[in-house]
Scaffold this active site. Sequence first.
Site, mmCIF file in Angstrom:
data_model
loop_
_atom_site.group_PDB
_atom_site.id
_atom_site.type_symbol
_atom_site.label_atom_id
_atom_site.label_comp_id
_atom_site.label_asym_id
_atom_site.label_seq_id
_atom_site.Cartn_x
_atom_site.Cartn_y
_atom_site.Cartn_z
ATOM 1 C CG ASP A 436 -2.236 0.671 1.025
ATOM 2 O OD1 ASP A 436 -2.338 1.481 0.089
ATOM 3 O OD2 ASP A 436 -3.167 0.421 1.820
ATOM 4 C CG ASP A 493 -9.358 2.264 -0.838
ATOM 5 O OD1 ASP A 493 -8.848 1.172 -1.166
ATOM 6 O OD2 ASP A 493 -8.833 3.034 -0.016
HETATM 7 C C1 DGJ Z 1 -5.903 1.784 1.751
HETATM 8 C C2 DGJ Z 1 -6.250 0.620 0.884
HETATM 9 O O1 DGJ Z 1 -6.635 1.044 -0.361
HETATM 10 C C3 DGJ Z 1 -7.311 -0.218 1.585
HETATM 11 O O2 DGJ Z 1 -7.724 -1.273 0.751
HETATM 12 C C4 DGJ Z 1 -6.757 -0.731 2.868
HETATM 13 O O3 DGJ Z 1 -5.701 -1.621 2.610
HETATM 14 C C5 DGJ Z 1 -6.288 0.430 3.721
HETATM 15 N N1 DGJ Z 1 -5.405 1.303 3.022
HETATM 16 C C6 DGJ Z 1 -5.603 -0.074 4.959
HETATM 17 O O4 DGJ Z 1 -5.087 0.937 5.706
#
Ligand code: DGJ
Length: 693
Positions: A436, A493
Amino acid sequence: MQTWRLDDARQTLVLCAQGGLPQVTYWGAALPQGEDLSVLHAANARDLSGGMLDVVPPLSLCPETTQSFPGQPGLRGCCADGTPLRPQFKLREVVQDGQELRVACTDEARGLTYTATLALDTQTHVLRLQARLDSAAPIQLDWFAAPVLPAPDHAAEMIDVSGRWCGEFQLNDLPWTPGSHLRESLVGRSDHAHFPGLILPCTGTSNTQGAAYALHYGWAGGHRMVAEELPDGRRQVQFGHASGSYAAPATQFETAPLYATFSDIGINGCATAFQRHLRDRIVTTPTPRPVHYNCWEAVYFNHDLPRLKDIATRAAELGAERFVLDDGWFGLRDDDTTSLGDWQVDSRKYPQGLGPLIDHVAGLGMSFGLWLEPEMINRDSALFRAHPDWVLGEADQATGRGQLVLDMARGDVQSYLYDSIAALLRAHPITYIKWDHNRVLPVADVAQTHGLYALLDRLRADFPQVEIESCASGGGRADWGMLERTGRIWLSDSNDALERLAIQHNAALFLPACVTGSHVGPRLCHTSGRMLDIGFRAWVAAQRHMGFEMDPRELTAHEAQVLRDVTTWWKANRDWMMMADILRLDSSDAAVIAEQQIAQDGSRFVVFAGRAATSAQIAPRPLRLTGLDPAARYTVTLRAPDSPQAQSRGQIALKTGPVTLSGAALMGQGITLPCSDPGTMAVLEAVRREEAP
Ligand code: DGJ
């Protein structure tokens, strides 16, 4: 005049030079062999009129101010003493090796060498263009373009890509007008807001017909794109690293690869060229692609072993094959203010380490994946307390999601991250990392991206069995630079299937299904507050690399059954679908977002027609298909919805059984789908009939 050409079955690119930097004087539909390229060049040269110079300055691979080029130059910088850099290159040589050209030019007086590679992949139809500058003395560069391409004259519009968190891959139709259109990601990553891609459709082009060009800059670190119409009407496109990316004077500079393609079969021809090139030449995605379960939206930071085990059991029962433990397992990470950098298992949540959970997951027949955000640090972390100087940028800079960025150019930072991640990978059977990146960089910096690439390359070399997914608050780093080192993109997301439908439809211009993650989210979507039916959520995820992200304990028996059924269908079809071409359909109904995934041998296809809104007219218009053999016959079956829809009262053919029609009919007139509500998906399965001639 010297000339060279690159050819595949679909396109020709012609390069010409008259002693200086070569220029692309033709790029488009395949030319016959034997075409006189000097005549071609002369026939397309601009005339001179009053108010113009006495020559037309060349739109070369790196347009030069010393040639009085009237637009954005391909290179901007200064010598160590601050004198502006205004090179004047002379052609040294062009070496042709099959469909690859290597260009070398020098400016002896200034000690500069410009080299460029232009290579055409004749199978995928994708050009790879890259430029390099060597200087005898250190110079400071502000801008250096990958080999510059002309844009078509016969076009009124260009399509660029913008976006935001939970709203990636928004397409913008923009008119060509005099002057430059600038898109620049100055935040050190390709970013949601500025995906580095451009589509150049010629007048009258749609997804399924006409001529189009597409470009993508394969760089994770932030880019600059200039699409410019010059006073004489010529147009150019430049892509390179974001301006200011080169922090210090240096003697060597190299752009990232610029990928480009031409299609005379509509924008889909560009999209499928890119999909195939990425899938077949750049990424390595192990097959079959396993169904994911990701626990983020089920538990967030509240990790509790018995609960996670229960969730894993249920996910496996639904058909999941890989369990990904998301954020919250390390340091003292009870929320997003703390612990980034402390990549040790939180013993409060996992007193016996990750072993018991991983064993449980393995016992269910699933592989195990782990979330990490290696490039980041919280001020509230042991790492920050030990190494406050490891942060990139100013000490008092604003945080983003409570975090700062590590200086990835530092050897000690890279070693620390390598050791931390390698220790986890050695201690456990982890086969997947969700990597991430939730904060933009304080500055765009080439060294930062090279540091990231080096770390990823080292980990991949030492742990080849571990697949890595690129995530940056969803699709903030969905570029091919990242995908050279990863195998999947967490595209957004937004698990809101209605929004995802559009996001993944547009992303298919650049990304194949096998790298595009898509998960079935909770009934009440956490990022939109929208409530969507399980059938729709499941089919939208089944369009790409499928997974689940809701708490399975919320599912009713009916919802669980629908999810199991669609997942079983996806598993039965994934082998060919993950290798299929995704063709965006020209829907005559703005409320319907439709695509056709066609097997490479043309033997079968599936259509996903998502109803994103209520239509203007009361009954659905026929949906026209594409990419079929007009003379062949195809049997089309309505796979979903598989139960009567309240809105649909008529006796249309698809509702009563399979329909067999020619490719000509399916492409020319189309086929009528049943009436349906917004937030539903029609799925058509089709096979080509083997018929005696
Ligand atoms: C951002 C990501 O896009 C989410 O899917 C998740 O992993 C969160 N971060 C976790 O902090």
